[in-house]
Scaffold this motif. Structure first.
Motif, short mmCIF file in Angstrom:
data_model
loop_
_atom_site.label_atom_id
_atom_site.label_comp_id
_atom_site.label_asym_id
_atom_site.label_seq_id
_atom_site.Cartn_x
_atom_site.Cartn_y
_atom_site.Cartn_z
N GLY A 93 50.30 -47.90 27.57
CA GLY A 93 51.68 -47.44 27.57
C GLY A 93 51.74 -45.94 27.80
N GLN A 94 52.94 -45.42 27.92
CA GLN A 94 53.10 -43.99 28.17
C GLN A 94 52.49 -43.15 27.04
OE1 GLN A 94 53.83 -42.64 30.81
NE2 GLN A 94 55.26 -40.92 30.71
N MET A 95 52.81 -43.51 25.81
CA MET A 95 52.27 -42.78 24.66
C MET A 95 50.76 -42.94 24.55
SD MET A 95 54.37 -40.91 22.99
CE MET A 95 56.11 -40.63 22.78
N SER A 96 50.28 -44.16 24.76
CA SER A 96 48.85 -44.40 24.59
C SER A 96 48.04 -43.67 25.65
CB SER A 96 48.54 -45.90 24.61
OG SER A 96 48.99 -46.49 25.82
N PHE A 97 48.55 -43.63 26.89
CA PHE A 97 47.84 -42.93 27.96
C PHE A 97 47.72 -41.44 27.67
CE2 PHE A 97 48.09 -40.33 31.80
CZ PHE A 97 46.97 -40.75 32.49
N TRP A 98 48.86 -40.82 27.34
CA TRP A 98 48.83 -39.38 27.10
C TRP A 98 48.17 -39.05 25.77
CZ3 TRP A 98 49.13 -36.08 30.78
CH2 TRP A 98 49.82 -36.42 31.95
N GLY A 99 48.28 -39.95 24.80
CA GLY A 99 47.54 -39.75 23.55
C GLY A 99 46.05 -39.73 23.80
N ALA A 100 45.58 -40.65 24.63
CA ALA A 100 44.16 -40.69 24.97
C ALA A 100 43.74 -39.43 25.73
CB ALA A 100 43.86 -41.93 25.81
N THR A 101 44.61 -38.97 26.63
CA THR A 101 44.30 -37.77 27.41
C THR A 101 44.15 -36.55 26.50
OG1 THR A 101 45.55 -38.64 29.30
CG2 THR A 101 45.09 -36.28 29.28
N VAL A 102 45.08 -36.41 25.57
CA VAL A 102 45.06 -35.25 24.66
C VAL A 102 43.86 -35.30 23.72
CG1 VAL A 102 46.27 -34.12 22.76
CG2 VAL A 102 47.55 -34.86 24.77
N ILE A 103 43.66 -36.46 23.07
CA ILE A 103 42.60 -36.57 22.07
C ILE A 103 41.21 -36.47 22.69
CG2 ILE A 103 41.60 -38.03 20.28
CD1 ILE A 103 44.30 -36.74 19.57
N THR A 104 40.98 -37.17 23.80
CA THR A 104 39.66 -37.10 24.41
C THR A 104 39.36 -35.71 24.96
OG1 THR A 104 40.61 -37.96 26.48
CG2 THR A 104 39.55 -39.55 25.00
N ASN A 129 40.17 -46.86 35.12
CA ASN A 129 39.70 -48.20 34.74
C ASN A 129 38.45 -48.16 33.88
OD1 ASN A 129 41.57 -50.02 35.84
ND2 ASN A 129 40.74 -49.74 37.88
N ALA A 130 37.52 -47.26 34.20
CA ALA A 130 36.28 -47.18 33.44
C ALA A 130 36.57 -46.82 31.99
CB ALA A 130 35.35 -46.14 34.07
N THR A 131 37.54 -45.92 31.77
CA THR A 131 37.92 -45.53 30.41
C THR A 131 38.49 -46.72 29.65
OG1 THR A 131 38.57 -43.41 31.39
CG2 THR A 131 39.13 -43.79 29.08
N LEU A 132 39.41 -47.40 30.28
CA LEU A 132 40.06 -48.54 29.63
C LEU A 132 39.05 -49.64 29.32
CD1 LEU A 132 42.78 -49.59 28.67
CD2 LEU A 132 43.14 -50.57 30.94
N THR A 133 38.13 -49.89 30.25
CA THR A 133 37.10 -50.91 30.02
C THR A 133 36.20 -50.53 28.85
OG1 THR A 133 37.11 -51.45 32.37
CG2 THR A 133 35.22 -52.19 31.09
N ARG A 134 35.82 -49.27 28.78
CA ARG A 134 34.97 -48.81 27.67
C ARG A 134 35.69 -48.95 26.34
NH1 ARG A 134 31.36 -43.64 29.60
NH2 ARG A 134 30.61 -44.55 31.54
N PHE A 135 36.95 -48.54 26.32
CA PHE A 135 37.71 -48.61 25.08
C PHE A 135 37.91 -50.07 24.64
CE2 PHE A 135 40.06 -44.28 24.93
CZ PHE A 135 38.84 -43.63 25.08
N PHE A 136 38.16 -50.93 25.62
CA PHE A 136 38.35 -52.35 25.30
C PHE A 136 37.06 -52.96 24.76
CE2 PHE A 136 38.29 -56.84 26.83
CZ PHE A 136 39.23 -57.32 25.93
#
Length: 262
Positions: A93-104, A129-136
């Motif tokens: 989602g919008q929040m999850s994408f930018w949250g991941a960007t900020v925190i990482t 995609n690689a990020t999402l796959t790793r997190f999943f």
């Protein structure tokens, strides 16, 4: 959590173009999918609520004097927080994408290895995609989702799940990036030095009213930080967050040991 997570994983697609749609599919089309997802999401919140209660109980009854048990619990807390953060990204989602960007991106503040660590976490030079796959792969929970991710639009205010808000408020109260990362880590790792701050001859706080009062101040301060973390970064929330963040460390590092001597 494990059972609902397994059923959710059967219908989830770890791809940046399909992740959000797969979550919507779970809620709308999968039989009782909405129930599974709500049980999973609210179960995670309830889990953290119980964990924080457990930490407070440990402080009250002096469980931190059992150092090996206390350190094990602290490490488990860090692992749970990391797992919950990974799940926060999965719906894309919008929040999850930018949250991941900020925190990482916070790890880029580390000298020498920071940028390399960020790229390794992302699996490339940007969250994809690689990020999402790793997190999943590393995660077993799925948090609540609002809007599909749009990398071209930065939301005015990023708000994580409630159980991260106190640490998030401490992070953003410090304008310096390295200082913010240090304060963020210290807000949780401060639990590791609690055994060395125990100055009372009594194990519990049952007969130590000043220590009880200090513990209540800590609880109120954490609640205030949680509220501040949910507010936009603007006046007067910035100054309130800075005061509350300073008070957080003073209560743990100074007031708690002094109250134990009384």
């Amino acid at each position: 959590q494990i059972i609902t997570g397994i059923f959710l994983a059967m219908h989830y697609t770890p791809h940046i173009s399909l992740a959000f749609s797969s979550v919507a599919h779970i809620c709308r089309d999968v039989q009782y999918g909405w129930l599974l997802r709500n049980l999973h999401t609210n179960g995670a919140s309830m889990f953290f609520f119980c964990i924080y209660l457990h930490i407070g109980r440990g402080l009250y009854y002096g469980s931190h004097t059992l150092k090996k048990t206390w350190y094990t619990g602290t490490m488990l807390l860090l692992m749970l927080m990391a797992t919950a953060f990974l799940g926060y990204v999965l719906p894309w989602g919008q929040m999850s994408f930018w949250g991941a960007t900020v925190i990482t991106n916070l790890s880029s503040a580390l000298p020498y290895i920071g940028p390399t660590l960020v790229h390794w976490t992302w699996g490339g030079f940007a969250i994809d995609n690689a990020t999402l796959t790793r997190f999943f792969t590393l995660h077993f929970t799925l948090p609540f989702v609002l809007d599909p991710a749009n990398p071209l639009i930065t939301p005015p205010h990023i708000k994580p799940e409630w159980y991260f808000l106190f640490a998030y408020a401490i992070l953003r109260s410090i304008p310096n990036k390295i200082g913010g990362v240090f304060a963020l880590l210290s807000s949780v790792l401060i639990l590791t030095i609690i055994p060395y701050l125990h100055t009372s001859k009594q194990l519990t706080m049952t007969f130590r009213p000043l220590s009880q009062l200090t513990l209540w101040f800590i609880i109120i301060n954490i609640m205030l930080l949680t509220w501040i973390g949910a507010q936009p970064v603007e006046h007067p929330f910035i100054i309130i967050g800075q005061i509350a963040s300073t008070t957080y460390f003073i209560l743990f590092l100074l007031m708690l040991p002094i109250a134990g001597l009384a």
